[in-house]
Every structure is written in structure tokens, then in C-alpha cells.
Scaffold this motif. Structure first.
Motif, PDB file in Angstrom:
ATOM      1  N   LYS A  52      55.456  -7.650 -68.697  1.00  0.00           N
ATOM      2  CA  LYS A  52      54.393  -7.481 -67.712  1.00  0.00           C
ATOM      3  C   LYS A  52      54.486  -6.188 -66.903  1.00  0.00           C
ATOM      4  CE  LYS A  52      52.455  -9.801 -63.690  1.00  0.00           C
ATOM      5  NZ  LYS A  52      52.624 -10.925 -62.788  1.00  0.00           N
ATOM      6  N   ASN A  53      55.598  -5.900 -66.308  1.00  0.00           N
ATOM      7  CA  ASN A  53      55.747  -4.747 -65.413  1.00  0.00           C
ATOM      8  C   ASN A  53      56.420  -3.557 -66.094  1.00  0.00           C
ATOM      9  OD1 ASN A  53      54.548  -6.064 -63.183  1.00  0.00           O
ATOM     10  ND2 ASN A  53      56.449  -7.190 -62.857  1.00  0.00           N
ATOM     11  N   THR A  54      56.191  -3.419 -67.384  1.00  0.00           N
ATOM     12  CA  THR A  54      56.769  -2.301 -68.134  1.00  0.00           C
ATOM     13  C   THR A  54      55.663  -1.559 -68.869  1.00  0.00           C
ATOM     14  OG1 THR A  54      57.114  -3.471 -70.227  1.00  0.00           O
ATOM     15  CG2 THR A  54      58.843  -3.716 -68.559  1.00  0.00           C
ATOM     16  N   LYS A  55      56.019  -0.432 -69.441  1.00  0.00           N
ATOM     17  CA  LYS A  55      55.092   0.319 -70.291  1.00  0.00           C
ATOM     18  C   LYS A  55      55.261  -0.085 -71.758  1.00  0.00           C
ATOM     19  CE  LYS A  55      54.975   4.349 -67.296  1.00  0.00           C
ATOM     20  NZ  LYS A  55      55.234   5.774 -67.175  1.00  0.00           N
ATOM     21  N   ILE A  56      56.153  -1.014 -72.007  1.00  0.00           N
ATOM     22  CA  ILE A  56      56.494  -1.431 -73.365  1.00  0.00           C
ATOM     23  C   ILE A  56      55.383  -2.310 -73.946  1.00  0.00           C
ATOM     24  CG2 ILE A  56      58.146  -2.737 -74.747  1.00  0.00           C
ATOM     25  CD1 ILE A  56      60.260  -2.035 -72.585  1.00  0.00           C
ATOM     26  N   SER A  57      54.904  -1.947 -75.140  1.00  0.00           N
ATOM     27  CA  SER A  57      53.890  -2.749 -75.826  1.00  0.00           C
ATOM     28  C   SER A  57      54.528  -3.848 -76.667  1.00  0.00           C
ATOM     29  CB  SER A  57      53.043  -1.871 -76.741  1.00  0.00           C
ATOM     30  OG  SER A  57      52.352  -0.927 -75.985  1.00  0.00           O
ATOM     31  N   ALA A  58      55.718  -3.552 -77.207  1.00  0.00           N
ATOM     32  CA  ALA A  58      56.413  -4.504 -78.071  1.00  0.00           C
ATOM     33  C   ALA A  58      57.906  -4.217 -78.033  1.00  0.00           C
ATOM     34  CB  ALA A  58      55.902  -4.396 -79.497  1.00  0.00           C
ATOM     35  N   ILE A  59      58.668  -5.252 -78.317  1.00  0.00           N
ATOM     36  CA  ILE A  59      60.119  -5.105 -78.402  1.00  0.00           C
ATOM     37  C   ILE A  59      60.618  -6.081 -79.466  1.00  0.00           C
ATOM     38  CG2 ILE A  59      60.575  -6.761 -76.544  1.00  0.00           C
ATOM     39  CD1 ILE A  59      62.948  -4.923 -75.740  1.00  0.00           C
ATOM     40  N   TRP A 113      72.267  10.621 -75.441  1.00  0.00           N
ATOM     41  CA  TRP A 113      71.121  11.519 -75.349  1.00  0.00           C
ATOM     42  C   TRP A 113      70.629  11.674 -73.919  1.00  0.00           C
ATOM     43  CZ3 TRP A 113      70.758  14.929 -78.758  1.00  0.00           C
ATOM     44  CH2 TRP A 113      71.112  14.663 -80.073  1.00  0.00           C
ATOM     45  N   TYR A 114      70.729  10.622 -73.142  1.00  0.00           N
ATOM     46  CA  TYR A 114      70.304  10.733 -71.743  1.00  0.00           C
ATOM     47  C   TYR A 114      71.187  11.736 -70.986  1.00  0.00           C
ATOM     48  CZ  TYR A 114      69.147   9.688 -66.957  1.00  0.00           C
ATOM     49  OH  TYR A 114      68.764   9.808 -65.650  1.00  0.00           O
ATOM     50  N   LEU A 115      72.486  11.648 -71.203  1.00  0.00           N
ATOM     51  CA  LEU A 115      73.399  12.587 -70.544  1.00  0.00           C
ATOM     52  C   LEU A 115      73.174  14.016 -71.026  1.00  0.00           C
ATOM     53  CD1 LEU A 115      76.636  10.442 -70.514  1.00  0.00           C
ATOM     54  CD2 LEU A 115      75.210  11.055 -68.547  1.00  0.00           C
ATOM     55  N   LYS A 116      72.834  14.149 -72.279  1.00  0.00           N
ATOM     56  CA  LYS A 116      72.609  15.480 -72.844  1.00  0.00           C
ATOM     57  C   LYS A 116      71.240  16.056 -72.454  1.00  0.00           C
ATOM     58  CE  LYS A 116      73.285  17.993 -77.074  1.00  0.00           C
ATOM     59  NZ  LYS A 116      73.916  17.996 -78.362  1.00  0.00           N
ATOM     60  N   LEU A 117      70.204  15.225 -72.482  1.00  0.00           N
ATOM     61  CA  LEU A 117      68.835  15.709 -72.275  1.00  0.00           C
ATOM     62  C   LEU A 117      68.327  15.525 -70.848  1.00  0.00           C
ATOM     63  CD1 LEU A 117      67.315  14.258 -75.570  1.00  0.00           C
ATOM     64  CD2 LEU A 117      68.046  16.623 -75.150  1.00  0.00           C
ATOM     65  N   LYS A 118      68.949  14.647 -70.091  1.00  0.00           N
ATOM     66  CA  LYS A 118      68.552  14.382 -68.693  1.00  0.00           C
ATOM     67  C   LYS A 118      67.111  13.881 -68.565  1.00  0.00           C
ATOM     68  CE  LYS A 118      72.411  16.302 -67.020  1.00  0.00           C
ATOM     69  NZ  LYS A 118      73.488  15.863 -67.841  1.00  0.00           N
ATOM     70  N   ASN A 119      66.644  13.186 -69.592  1.00  0.00           N
ATOM     71  CA  ASN A 119      65.275  12.693 -69.599  1.00  0.00           C
ATOM     72  C   ASN A 119      65.258  11.341 -70.313  1.00  0.00           C
ATOM     73  OD1 ASN A 119      62.608  12.175 -70.814  1.00  0.00           O
ATOM     74  ND2 ASN A 119      62.047  14.152 -69.905  1.00  0.00           N
ATOM     75  N   PRO A 120      64.910  10.251 -69.622  1.00  0.00           N
ATOM     76  CA  PRO A 120      64.973   8.928 -70.248  1.00  0.00           C
ATOM     77  C   PRO A 120      64.066   8.773 -71.471  1.00  0.00           C
ATOM     78  CG  PRO A 120      64.221   8.768 -67.960  1.00  0.00           C
ATOM     79  CD  PRO A 120      64.512  10.199 -68.231  1.00  0.00           C
ATOM     80  N   TYR A 121      62.856   9.315 -71.413  1.00  0.00           N
ATOM     81  CA  TYR A 121      61.946   9.180 -72.552  1.00  0.00           C
ATOM     82  C   TYR A 121      62.436   9.998 -73.747  1.00  0.00           C
ATOM     83  CZ  TYR A 121      57.768   9.012 -75.390  1.00  0.00           C
ATOM     84  OH  TYR A 121      56.900   8.824 -76.441  1.00  0.00           O
ATOM     85  N   ALA A 156      65.171  10.166 -79.106  1.00  0.00           N
ATOM     86  CA  ALA A 156      66.237  10.784 -79.896  1.00  0.00           C
ATOM     87  C   ALA A 156      67.121   9.763 -80.613  1.00  0.00           C
ATOM     88  CB  ALA A 156      67.097  11.679 -79.008  1.00  0.00           C
ATOM     89  N   ILE A 157      67.018   8.505 -80.256  1.00  0.00           N
ATOM     90  CA  ILE A 157      67.828   7.464 -80.892  1.00  0.00           C
ATOM     91  C   ILE A 157      67.465   7.385 -82.372  1.00  0.00           C
ATOM     92  CG2 ILE A 157      68.316   4.983 -80.937  1.00  0.00           C
ATOM     93  CD1 ILE A 157      67.601   4.986 -77.893  1.00  0.00           C
ATOM     94  N   SER A 158      68.464   7.376 -83.237  1.00  0.00           N
ATOM     95  CA  SER A 158      68.210   7.406 -84.682  1.00  0.00           C
ATOM     96  C   SER A 158      67.340   6.232 -85.141  1.00  0.00           C
ATOM     97  CB  SER A 158      69.521   7.434 -85.466  1.00  0.00           C
ATOM     98  OG  SER A 158      70.318   6.308 -85.169  1.00  0.00           O
ATOM     99  N   PHE A 159      67.524   5.059 -84.584  1.00  0.00           N
ATOM    100  CA  PHE A 159      66.704   3.905 -84.963  1.00  0.00           C
ATOM    101  C   PHE A 159      65.232   4.150 -84.629  1.00  0.00           C
ATOM    102  CE2 PHE A 159      70.838   1.884 -83.650  1.00  0.00           C
ATOM    103  CZ  PHE A 159      71.285   1.627 -84.940  1.00  0.00           C
ATOM    104  N   GLU A 160      64.984   4.737 -83.468  1.00  0.00           N
ATOM    105  CA  GLU A 160      63.608   5.030 -83.066  1.00  0.00           C
ATOM    106  C   GLU A 160      63.020   6.161 -83.896  1.00  0.00           C
ATOM    107  OE1 GLU A 160      61.833   3.130 -81.341  1.00  0.00           O
ATOM    108  OE2 GLU A 160      63.366   1.927 -80.338  1.00  0.00           O
TER     109      GLU A 160
END
Length: 110
Positions: A10-17, A66-74, A79-83
């Protein structure tokens, strides 16, 4: 199995998980989105081949790397290999018929 659980997302931007063995959708209409369902089915296959628990461990480790390297959550998420595999192949609705095991390794970012 595809379920609609609006309250969870409900309170996320996620369409599916995908939380094995379920694909959870924000809205009933998303059941008709073949590309989205294919994306989530790719995650189901990834989870199966890593015995579910190892998928989640690797997913979280990659995200924080990737978050520590890129400093950007999105950007870290993308960058996650699965995604990367799921986004790259989501429009190929026959992908899972020919997908080889551990194919997500081809999508690792350097």
C-alpha cells in the motif's frame, strides 16, 4: 501462485514482489500485465535455483554493496544481478523455457 495483497504494498512504489512461492501484486489489474508477471517468474526461478534463502542473502549483500558504491538506492537496486536479468529478459515471454541455470551470473555488473 499470483496473489493480490494491496495492504502489504500500500505505502510503497512497488507494483509486485516475489516472496517464494508467491508473486504478490499491488492491484488486481496487474494480473494482466504479462511483462510484469514474467519479470516476477524469473525471480521465482532464481529463488528456486538458490534454494530461496541464498537468493535473499545474495540479494541483500549485492544491494548494500551497490548502495555503498553508488550512493543511490534506486541505482543500487537496478545494479543487482537478479534484477538486471529480470529487467533484461522480462519482455521475452519465452525466456524461462530456454533459460539455463545460474543465468543471473551473466548479468553481474563490474
Amino acid at each position: 501462485m499470483v496473489v493480490v495483497w494491496q495492504l502489504l504494498l500500500k505505502n510503497t512504489k512497488i507494483s509486485a514482489i516475489t516472496l517464494f512461492p508467491l508473486i504478490i501484486l499491488r492491484r488486481p489489474a496487474l494480473r494482466q500485465d504479462a511483462v510484469l508477471i514474467n519479470h516476477e517468474r524469473i525471480h521465482l526461478r532464481q529463488q528456486l535455483e538458490l534454494l530461496v534463502v541464498f537468493f535473499y542473502i545474495i540479494y541483500v549483500v549485492e544491494y548494500y554493496y551497490w548502495y555503498l558504491k553508488l550512493k543511490n538506492p534506486y541505482e543500487a537496486y537496478k545494479a543487482i544481478s537478479f534484477e538486471r536479468e529480470a529487467y533484461a529478459m522480462e519482455k521475452n515471454l519465452d525466456y524461462l523455457k530456454t533459460r539455463k541455470w545460474w543465468s543471473f551470473l551473466k548479468f553481474r555488473r563490474k
